[in-house]
Design a protein around this motif. Structure first.
Motif, PDB file in Angstrom:
ATOM      1  N   TYR A 260       5.622   1.737   7.753  1.00 14.16           N
ATOM      2  CA  TYR A 260       5.212   2.189   6.432  1.00 14.16           C
ATOM      3  C   TYR A 260       4.063   3.192   6.528  1.00 14.16           C
ATOM      4  O   TYR A 260       3.937   4.084   5.686  1.00 14.16           O
ATOM      5  CB  TYR A 260       4.781   1.011   5.565  1.00 14.16           C
ATOM      6  N   THR A 261       3.241   3.052   7.562  1.00 15.57           N
ATOM      7  CA  THR A 261       2.089   3.942   7.710  1.00 15.57           C
ATOM      8  C   THR A 261       2.543   5.364   8.034  1.00 15.57           C
ATOM      9  O   THR A 261       2.100   6.328   7.402  1.00 15.57           O
ATOM     10  CB  THR A 261       1.150   3.420   8.802  1.00 15.57           C
ATOM     11  N   SER A 262       3.436   5.499   8.995  1.00 16.20           N
ATOM     12  CA  SER A 262       3.932   6.838   9.351  1.00 16.20           C
ATOM     13  C   SER A 262       4.591   7.515   8.163  1.00 16.20           C
ATOM     14  O   SER A 262       4.320   8.684   7.856  1.00 16.20           O
ATOM     15  CB  SER A 262       4.926   6.740  10.512  1.00 16.20           C
ATOM     16  N   ARG A 263       5.454   6.788   7.473  1.00 15.10           N
ATOM     17  CA  ARG A 263       6.126   7.369   6.310  1.00 15.10           C
ATOM     18  C   ARG A 263       5.136   7.659   5.189  1.00 15.10           C
ATOM     19  O   ARG A 263       5.232   8.676   4.498  1.00 15.10           O
ATOM     20  CB  ARG A 263       7.225   6.421   5.823  1.00 15.10           C
TER      21      ARG A 263
ATOM     22  N   TYR B 228       0.831  -1.207   0.000  1.00 17.79           N
ATOM     23  CA  TYR B 228       0.000   0.000   0.000  1.00 17.79           C
ATOM     24  C   TYR B 228       0.867   1.258   0.000  1.00 17.79           C
ATOM     25  O   TYR B 228       0.511   2.263  -0.627  1.00 17.79           O
ATOM     26  CB  TYR B 228      -0.934   0.003   1.214  1.00 17.79           C
ATOM     27  N   PHE B 229       2.000   1.207   0.709  1.00 13.78           N
ATOM     28  CA  PHE B 229       2.913   2.352   0.706  1.00 13.78           C
ATOM     29  C   PHE B 229       3.440   2.613  -0.704  1.00 13.78           C
ATOM     30  O   PHE B 229       3.490   3.759  -1.155  1.00 13.78           O
ATOM     31  CB  PHE B 229       4.075   2.083   1.667  1.00 13.78           C
ATOM     32  N   GLU B 230       3.807   1.556  -1.398  1.00 17.31           N
ATOM     33  CA  GLU B 230       4.317   1.708  -2.762  1.00 17.31           C
ATOM     34  C   GLU B 230       3.224   2.221  -3.702  1.00 17.31           C
ATOM     35  O   GLU B 230       3.486   3.029  -4.597  1.00 17.31           O
ATOM     36  CB  GLU B 230       4.889   0.387  -3.256  1.00 17.31           C
ATOM     37  N   ALA B 231       1.988   1.746  -3.485  1.00 19.29           N
ATOM     38  CA  ALA B 231       0.873   2.231  -4.300  1.00 19.29           C
ATOM     39  C   ALA B 231       0.644   3.720  -4.062  1.00 19.29           C
ATOM     40  O   ALA B 231       0.366   4.484  -5.000  1.00 19.29           O
ATOM     41  CB  ALA B 231      -0.392   1.438  -3.973  1.00 19.29           C
TER      42      ALA B 231
ATOM     43  N   ALA C 169      -5.159   4.684  -0.293  1.00 15.66           N
ATOM     44  CA  ALA C 169      -4.013   3.939   0.241  1.00 15.66           C
ATOM     45  C   ALA C 169      -3.701   4.384   1.664  1.00 15.66           C
ATOM     46  O   ALA C 169      -3.408   3.564   2.545  1.00 15.66           O
ATOM     47  CB  ALA C 169      -2.797   4.128  -0.656  1.00 15.66           C
ATOM     48  N   SER C 170      -3.775   5.686   1.896  1.00 19.90           N
ATOM     49  CA  SER C 170      -3.524   6.221   3.233  1.00 19.90           C
ATOM     50  C   SER C 170      -4.556   5.708   4.231  1.00 19.90           C
ATOM     51  O   SER C 170      -4.220   5.319   5.354  1.00 19.90           O
ATOM     52  CB  SER C 170      -3.554   7.746   3.198  1.00 19.90           C
ATOM     53  N   ALA C 171      -5.818   5.696   3.823  1.00 23.26           N
ATOM     54  CA  ALA C 171      -6.884   5.230   4.718  1.00 23.26           C
ATOM     55  C   ALA C 171      -6.683   3.765   5.088  1.00 23.26           C
ATOM     56  O   ALA C 171      -6.900   3.364   6.242  1.00 23.26           O
ATOM     57  CB  ALA C 171      -8.246   5.432   4.056  1.00 23.26           C
ATOM     58  N   THR C 172      -6.264   2.947   4.125  1.00 25.92           N
ATOM     59  CA  THR C 172      -6.022   1.533   4.396  1.00 25.92           C
ATOM     60  C   THR C 172      -4.845   1.352   5.341  1.00 25.92           C
ATOM     61  O   THR C 172      -4.894   0.536   6.268  1.00 25.92           O
ATOM     62  CB  THR C 172      -5.760   0.760   3.091  1.00 25.92           C
ATOM     63  N   LEU C 173      -3.785   2.106   5.130  1.00 25.41           N
ATOM     64  CA  LEU C 173      -2.634   2.026   6.027  1.00 25.41           C
ATOM     65  C   LEU C 173      -3.033   2.381   7.458  1.00 25.41           C
ATOM     66  O   LEU C 173      -2.630   1.715   8.418  1.00 25.41           O
ATOM     67  CB  LEU C 173      -1.523   2.957   5.548  1.00 25.41           C
ATOM     68  N   ARG C 174      -3.836   3.414   7.603  1.00 24.17           N
ATOM     69  CA  ARG C 174      -4.242   3.842   8.946  1.00 24.17           C
ATOM     70  C   ARG C 174      -5.146   2.825   9.624  1.00 24.17           C
ATOM     71  O   ARG C 174      -5.001   2.557  10.822  1.00 24.17           O
ATOM     72  CB  ARG C 174      -4.945   5.193   8.872  1.00 24.17           C
ATOM     73  N   SER C 175      -6.083   2.266   8.873  1.00 23.86           N
ATOM     74  CA  SER C 175      -7.065   1.371   9.471  1.00 23.86           C
ATOM     75  C   SER C 175      -6.534  -0.037   9.687  1.00 23.86           C
ATOM     76  O   SER C 175      -6.815  -0.670  10.710  1.00 23.86           O
ATOM     77  CB  SER C 175      -8.330   1.315   8.603  1.00 23.86           C
ATOM     78  N   ASP C 176      -5.738  -0.539   8.741  1.00 22.83           N
ATOM     79  CA  ASP C 176      -5.306  -1.937   8.786  1.00 22.83           C
ATOM     80  C   ASP C 176      -3.886  -2.137   9.317  1.00 22.83           C
ATOM     81  O   ASP C 176      -3.563  -3.214   9.812  1.00 22.83           O
ATOM     82  CB  ASP C 176      -5.391  -2.563   7.391  1.00 22.83           C
ATOM     83  N   PHE C 177      -3.057  -1.112   9.224  1.00 22.79           N
ATOM     84  CA  PHE C 177      -1.653  -1.262   9.626  1.00 22.79           C
ATOM     85  C   PHE C 177      -1.177  -0.078  10.472  1.00 22.79           C
ATOM     86  O   PHE C 177      -0.162   0.549  10.159  1.00 22.79           O
ATOM     87  CB  PHE C 177      -0.761  -1.402   8.385  1.00 22.79           C
TER      88      PHE C 177
END
Length: 211
Positions: free
Chosen positions: A91-94, A56-59, A78-86
């Motif tokens: 990778y989420t912070s970056r 997701y970070f790469e996307a 992609a940001s929303a998925t990182l926050r909710s799932d990871f």
């Protein structure tokens, strides 16, 4: 015959020991095997989660290099998925810092602010959270939310003291508080001590005139 008796005695002793400790041994073996399997399973899960978060970070990074509304939609998704799932992943912070900068560049200040506020409130990386606060103060300055912007700059970490003072000067200058802005910028010059950076700040001080 003596040999047979000795063998029988050993077998009887072994049976007696097994009757007494056999169940305990079986339980211990089961616990050890289960713990090892659980550890390996946790390792696999962690690796799987990291691989997904990286995807997701790469996307998100790919979307930042694209144009149009679809790119913004993909960045936010992609940001929303990182926050909710990871939420615990590095990778989420970056990713949120990358998303915020991309949205700011597209003049989506509310979108950028949303990314940075989440990172400030939930981020785990002690190096990235102060940076998020600094950038959030800049977004709030652009939105003329001066009091909220200044609040982000309280309790500056030592490594960010100069940068926070510089941003505080920007906000105070925008409020028309020239003397306070000058004091903040002078503190920034003192803290940073880098000629290339402090020259820019000195230009800001000079621009205040006789404050």
């Amino acid at each position: 015959m003596a040999y047979d008796l000795e063998s029988q005695e050993k077998l009887d002793a072994l049976r007696a020991w097994w009757d007494r400790y056999g169940t305990l041994c079986a339980v211990v073996v089961f616990v050890v095997v289960a713990a090892f399997a659980g550890w390996r399973g946790w390792q696999w899960y962690q690796g799987h989660q990291a691989a997904q978060a990286m995807g997701y970070f790469e996307a998100l990074e790919t979307a930042t290099g694209q144009k149009g509304d679809d790119a913004v939609t993909r960045i936010k998704a992609a940001s929303a998925t990182l926050r909710s799932d990871f939420p615990e992943s590095g990778y989420t912070s970056r990713g949120l810092l990358v998303a915020a900068e991309a949205l700011r560049a597209r003049n989506d200040l509310d979108g950028a602010r949303d990314q940075l506020q989440w990172l400030v409130q939930h981020g785990k990386d002690p190096a990235l959270v102060p940076l998020a606060r600094l950038r959030l103060a800049g977004i709030l300055l652009d939105q003329k939310q001066y009091d909220q912007a200044l609040a982000q700059l309280n309790d500056a970490p030592a490594a960010f003291a100069g940068l926070y003072a510089d941003r505080r000067g920007d906000i105070l200058a925008a409020q028309g508080k020239k003397a306070e802005a000058k004091a903040a910028w002078e503190e920034a010059v003192k803290q940073l001590g880098q000629e290339s950076v402090t020259q820019i700040i000195k230009l800001k001080i000079d621009a205040l005139g006789g404050a």
